[in-house]
Design a protein around this motif. Structure first.
Motif, PDB file in Angstrom:
ATOM      1  N   ILE A  76      -1.181   1.930  -4.645  1.00  0.00           N
ATOM      2  CA  ILE A  76      -0.979   3.057  -3.883  1.00  0.00           C
ATOM      3  C   ILE A  76      -0.793   2.633  -2.222  1.00  0.00           C
ATOM      4  O   ILE A  76       0.042   3.368  -1.711  1.00  0.00           O
ATOM      5  CB  ILE A  76      -2.350   3.867  -3.926  1.00  0.00           C
ATOM      6  CG1 ILE A  76      -2.225   4.517  -5.442  1.00  0.00           C
ATOM      7  CG2 ILE A  76      -2.066   5.257  -3.009  1.00  0.00           C
ATOM      8  CD1 ILE A  76      -3.610   5.271  -5.587  1.00  0.00           C
ATOM      9  N   CYS A  79       2.892   1.576  -1.841  1.00  0.00           N
ATOM     10  CA  CYS A  79       3.535   2.892  -1.983  1.00  0.00           C
ATOM     11  C   CYS A  79       3.635   3.510  -0.356  1.00  0.00           C
ATOM     12  O   CYS A  79       4.627   3.828  -0.048  1.00  0.00           O
ATOM     13  CB  CYS A  79       3.115   3.884  -2.958  1.00  0.00           C
ATOM     14  SG  CYS A  79       3.677   3.464  -4.489  1.00  0.00           S
ATOM     15  N   LEU A  83       6.793   3.819   1.966  1.00  0.00           N
ATOM     16  CA  LEU A  83       7.202   5.020   2.570  1.00  0.00           C
ATOM     17  C   LEU A  83       7.480   4.983   4.025  1.00  0.00           C
ATOM     18  O   LEU A  83       8.197   5.330   4.784  1.00  0.00           O
ATOM     19  CB  LEU A  83       6.213   6.129   2.145  1.00  0.00           C
ATOM     20  CG  LEU A  83       6.455   7.642   2.890  1.00  0.00           C
ATOM     21  CD1 LEU A  83       7.887   8.209   2.414  1.00  0.00           C
ATOM     22  CD2 LEU A  83       5.388   8.703   2.395  1.00  0.00           C
ATOM     23  N   ALA A 191       4.664  -4.349   2.048  1.00  0.00           N
ATOM     24  CA  ALA A 191       4.434  -3.505   0.763  1.00  0.00           C
ATOM     25  C   ALA A 191       4.449  -4.244  -0.317  1.00  0.00           C
ATOM     26  O   ALA A 191       3.868  -3.955  -1.513  1.00  0.00           O
ATOM     27  CB  ALA A 191       5.478  -2.304   0.735  1.00  0.00           C
ATOM     28  N   PHE A 195       1.858  -4.738  -3.379  1.00  0.00           N
ATOM     29  CA  PHE A 195       2.289  -4.673  -4.937  1.00  0.00           C
ATOM     30  C   PHE A 195       1.744  -5.714  -5.696  1.00  0.00           C
ATOM     31  O   PHE A 195       1.190  -5.645  -6.592  1.00  0.00           O
ATOM     32  CB  PHE A 195       3.843  -4.471  -5.080  1.00  0.00           C
ATOM     33  CG  PHE A 195       3.958  -3.101  -4.582  1.00  0.00           C
ATOM     34  CD1 PHE A 195       3.307  -1.997  -4.728  1.00  0.00           C
ATOM     35  CD2 PHE A 195       5.314  -2.867  -4.093  1.00  0.00           C
ATOM     36  CE1 PHE A 195       4.005  -0.635  -4.546  1.00  0.00           C
ATOM     37  CE2 PHE A 195       5.615  -1.643  -3.578  1.00  0.00           C
ATOM     38  CZ  PHE A 195       5.050  -0.529  -3.721  1.00  0.00           C
TER      39      PHE A 195
END
Length: 207
Positions: A76, A79, A83, A191, A195
């Motif tokens: 999360i 993500c 963004l 990011a 992940f």
């Protein structure tokens, strides 16, 4: 260990330069009063974020053995950072609606930051997991992360107040726009790292 310092610096710069409620107040205070007023508003996160940090760290301390849950949170967080990267790369300059900013004091700046969802989302999905992971290394790693993050979060807004105070066209210029886009590319890399961590915690990736 310096990975966490670098991580904090990049996240701080990106959050500091990104348009949002607090940046609106920094700019409006600078334009309506002076650079000193904008700097005062820029200091708001130092005051408002401490309770959020303590709460999220406590929660993650209780969940430290739940690897699958932490892995999900890491995904999360990835993500969320992705963004941020997407929004940064797409930026065309600052188009903040300064007429909507009525705050004219540090107390209102604190209120605006406390009521914004961004600090809560950041610390729940990115900040706390990173701090927990850093703490497993040693006590200095999370301190480096926090010092890098808040030095550059507040420092970038202070710089914007100075630049705006001296040149009102700075926010629509190429320097601001390309700085945000470059930081967006770096955020994309971070990011990806989140992940990877999430997939490892979930047992999907074993390398």
């Amino acid at each position: 260990m310096f990975y966490y310092l670098t991580f904090g610096i990049i996240l701080g710069l990106s959050a500091g330069f990104a348009p949002g409620p607090l940046l609106t107040l920094v700019i409006s205070e600078t334009l309506e009063h002076d650079i000193k007023a904008g700097v005062k508003v820029a200091l708001a996160p130092i005051i408002t974020d401490l309770p959020i940090i303590i709460l999220t760290l406590y929660v993650f301390a209780q969940l430290s053995s739940f690897h699958k849950l932490l892995g999900t949170v890491s995904l999360i967080g990835g993500c969320f950072v992705l963004l941020m990267a997407y929004e940064s790369i797409r930026t065309k300059g600052n188009t903040l609606n300064l007429q909507a900013a009525k705050s004219r004091s540090l107390s209102k700046g604190i209120l605006a930051n406390a009521l914004s969802p961004h600090p809560y989302l950041f610390w729940l999905s990115v900040g706390a997991p990173t701090m927990a992971k850093a703490l497993s290394l040693n006590i200095f790693a999370p301190l480096l992360f926090m010092s890098g993050f808040y030095t550059f979060l507040v420092g970038s807004k202070v710089l914007l107040a100075i630049f705006v105070g001296k040149s009102k066209t700075f926010l629509s210029g190429n320097i601001y726009r390309y700085t945000i886009r470059f930081l967006g590319l770096v955020l994309g890399i971070l990011a990806f790292a989140l992940f990877i961590d999430g997939l490892k915690l979930l047992g999907i990736l074993t390398v």
